[in-house]
Each structure stands twice: as C-alpha cells, then as structure tokens.
Enzyme design. Structure first.
Site, PDB file in Angstrom:
ATOM      1  CE  LYS A 104       3.393  -2.840  -8.236  1.00 40.96           C
ATOM      2  NZ  LYS A 104       2.004  -2.919  -8.679  1.00 40.96           N
TER       3      LYS A 104
ATOM      4  NE  ARG B  94      -0.665   0.892  -3.124  1.00 40.52           N
ATOM      5  CZ  ARG B  94       0.537   0.330  -2.995  1.00 40.52           C
ATOM      6  NH1 ARG B  94       1.270   0.049  -4.066  1.00 40.52           N
ATOM      7  NH2 ARG B  94       1.003   0.037  -1.793  1.00 40.52           N
TER       8      ARG B  94
END
Length: 440
Positions: free
Chosen positions: A220, A255
């Site tokens: 991210k 995840r």
C-alpha cells in the site's frame, strides 16, 4: 473465536494469511501478472505452498482513480478461476463489490465474499444472508475513482471503527452469524498515508468489537510513505513487517501479495499474555482519595510492565472497583486487565511480575488478603501449566467478576489456551465473586 467460512473454519488465535490473486490487467502492483487462467492457478498454488490458507480472487481493480468494470467482464475473469481453485480444496475468497459477481463466485465454490464497499448494497447483503460464506466488511470513504480526493476525518480511528461496527451489526440483524464476519479498516481506501498509519497503529480498537480483524497492508501507498519505497513491488519486506505489527495488535487475517515474506516475518510473532491487576491498599492517600491512590499504584505497575524486555502492552481495560472476594473484611479493590505481547516465557514472566509487586510494597501474609499490588497471569497464548507455582489458564478466572468484565471489554470473543470461550464459560454474573463496576 473461530472465523467460519462455509465448510472452512479458522482459529483466529493464530495468523491466517490470505494470498492476493488479481486476475486483472490493471491492478496497482501486479496488473496483468496473473490474468491468464494457467498463470492464476499456478500463482495460487505457489501461495498455498508458501503458507496461504485463503486465496482472494479479484477481477476488478479498486486502485485509486480506477474505473468500474462491467459485471460480465468481472465474472468472465473470476468464475473459472474460483471454480478450479475450489475444486482443488482451497478456501477461495471473491474480492468484489457487485452482488452478481459474488453470487456467481459462491456458486463456483467461493467460501468468502470480500466487499471493499462494506456491504452498502442491499443486494450484496441478501447474497451473503442466504448462504453460509464468510464475509469481509471493509471501510472505504467514497468510491475507488474518487476516494483519494482529499479524504477528511475528525477522528479517523473512531469513525472507521464505528462504521465497521454499524455495518457488522446490520449484517447480524440481517441474519449473518457474527462468527462469519471479518472487519477490515481498509488501509489506503479513502485515507491519506498519515491517516492510514494512525489506523494501523490502533488495530486493538477494532479487536475490541469482537469480530475477526483483517489487516491488508500489502504494497500500500502508506507503506511506501512510511518506509520511503516508491515501487510497490519493492514494498514486500516492509509490508510483511507491517503485517507482523498488525497481528501483534489484534489482526488475525493478513491479506498479502508475498506470502513467503509474510511467513518469514511472522516467525517473530510474540505470544500474548492476559494479566489481571488489583490493588486495595493505598500506601499514601488523603482521606477521601483512596480510590485515586489505588489507581495511581496500578498505573505505577503498568509503567513497570512497559519496561519489561521483549514485551509490549497492546491494550488496557478501564479500571473497575470491585468487592473483595473470598476474604470480605477488607477494603474494596481497584482492578484492570492488561493485554500484552511478550517473548518472556511464562515462569520467567511470573518472576518479573513478583518483582513489580514487591517494588510496590506487596506483603504476602494472608491468602486473598489486602495487597498494594497483585498481578496475575490470567492466560498465556496456547500455553498450559499445572504446577504449584503457576497454573494456566488461571484456575479462578471464570468465577471472578473483576477479571471477566475487563477481559471481555478488551476481547469479547476471547478463547483461553485450553480452548474455553470466556463469554460462554464464565459463571453467571450474579454467581461471580468480586462484583465489579467500571470507574469510567
């Protein structure tokens, strides 16, 4: 608590890695890498061999600024892959915000629906209500195409937490069992890097809701911001460290793109310990200020716990005032429960706790009698003991109101090392000793 996903059930006391399989041409870090059927299956098999327990299949990129994909295209990308992986016995998740895609994936064998839009669509709620799949409820401010246009919060942690609480409650009211629900704060979805970091450092607030918690830091933008790494594919090692930190703070499902790197990082995961603290003798107190003095002494103990080697306090309950238990002719107690991660073995930890008690004037002349500070190990992660100096889980935990209430405040679904669910096994409140009332 177990996370129940159709025929699969996951013990959330241990990390559960969900491997990311994007069968898209335009995902932010791996678009096109696994878009062919054969490449997708091969990559999924590689992730399972590396340690993934779930494969999350996505057919629509939800990167910032992305455009919506038609339902037909999304089904065409995902359905055959889901069916093939499920036929191999894998637990498959479908990453979608469209009810028709979710329904097609479930019919193909998917056991989880991962909805980045947080089940705001009533049709999606109906899909999961009518079956027994697991669900992932994610927070996203806005839509993928616009979510990074100046996201604004007054208090990002409380606002995201309350949104997920309300959405989970809505699903429960619709007929979805709580043990099927996983919540995801949605790092990077309608949040600046600074806002995301604040969320990820406060995951214990989400664990307090009592649902399985997911962390999805993989590659991210906030990881790039925090670690100074521009290329998303170069963020795997830093992402794995973020996953480890998230797991220590209360996340159970991770995840991730790089499963192997995540497994390596999780080898450093420290066990958690639940500690019960109590005090009913204030060494220095003006008349009428005894309660505040007891709280001050417990805070001194907590301060010393912060100094223990290879240990970190994760969360602390409110203070509770409780009736004396077992020996009633003494003053009322102030109690709390501390959740910590520690690399100190249980018996050695007990020695440290006795040293803290002694430093605060603990006198052991009368069993269950007055004390300036008492620190019990209530439970130690997956560790059982039954020797004179240490019994774990604590043999009287479930009968003590001043332990049960603050413990369940921190983790409503807490399961002891002996597999006992505290909320189900504790004595009824009226039958517990040391009745407790929160002070704030």
């Amino acid at each position: 608590m177990n996370w129940r996903c159709a025929q699969f059930s996951f013990d959330t006391r241990m990390p559960i890695i969900m491997g990311i399989l994007n069968v898209t041409p335009d995902s932010f870090s791996d678009g096109g890498d696994h878009s062919s059927f054969d490449a997708a299956l091969a990559h999924a098999q590689d992730m399972v061999r590396a340690g993934a327990k779930i494969i999350d299949v996505g057919g629509e990129s939800t990167r910032p600024g992305s455009a919506e994909v038609s339902v037909c295209d999304e089904i065409a990308r995902t359905e055959a892959v889901v069916r093939a992986l499920a036929s191999q016995g894998m637990c498959v998740s479908i990453d979608t915000r469209h009810a028709q895609v979710a329904r097609a994936a479930i019919e193909a064998g998917a056991a989880i629906v991962n909805d980045v839009s947080g089940f705001r669509d009533p049709d999606m709620v109906e899909v999961v209500r009518s079956c027994d799949v697991g669900v992932v409820v994610m927070h996203m401010q806005g839509e993928p195409g616009t979510m990074q246009n100046a996201p604004t919060y007054t208090d990002v942690v409380s606002e995201v937490r309350d949104y997920l609480r309300d959405q989970a409650t809505m699903l429960v009211d619709a007929g979805v069992s709580p043990d099927r629900i996983c919540i995801d704060p949605g790092p990077g979805f309608g949040k600046t890097p600074k806002q995301t970091i604040e969320l990820m450092r406060n995951l214990h607030e989400f664990a307090r809701l009592g649902y399985t918690v997911m962390a999805a830091p993989s590659r991210k933008s906030y990881v790039g911001y925090a670690y100074g790494i521009d290329n998303p594919k170069d963020r795997d090692q830093a992402s794995a460290q973020e996953a480890l930190m998230a797991c220590e703070l209360g996340a159970s499902v991770l995840r991730m793109h790089n499963v192997e790197e995540t497994v390596k990082a999780l080898s450093n995961l420290r066990p958690y310990a639940m500690l019960g603290l109590g005090c009913n003798v204030a060494l220095v107190a003006e008349p009428g200020e005894e309660r505040e003095a007891k709280i001050a002494q417990l805070n001194l103990a907590i301060g010393q716990l912060c100094m223990l080697p290879d240990s970190q306090i994760i969360d602390i309950s409110r203070f509770y005032e409780s009736e004396p238990a077992y020996v009633t002719d003494q003053d009322v107690f102030v109690n709390c429960v501390v959740l910590m991660r520690t690399g100190i073995p249980p018996k050695e930890l007990l020695g440290y706790l006795h040293a803290i008690e002694n430093s605060l004037g603990r006198v052991r002349e009368r069993e269950n009698g007055p004390r300036t500070c008492d620190i019990d190990i209530l439970d130690y992660h997956l560790y059982l003991a039954d020797v004179p100096e240490l019994r774990l889980p604590h043999p009287r935990l479930l009968e003590r109101d001043f332990v049960v209430k603050p413990l369940l405040e921190l983790l409503p679904g807490y399961v002891l090392a002996n597999d006992v669910v505290v909320a189900k096994a504790a004595l009824p409140e009226a039958e517990r000793v040391g009745r407790a009332v929160p002070l704030s």
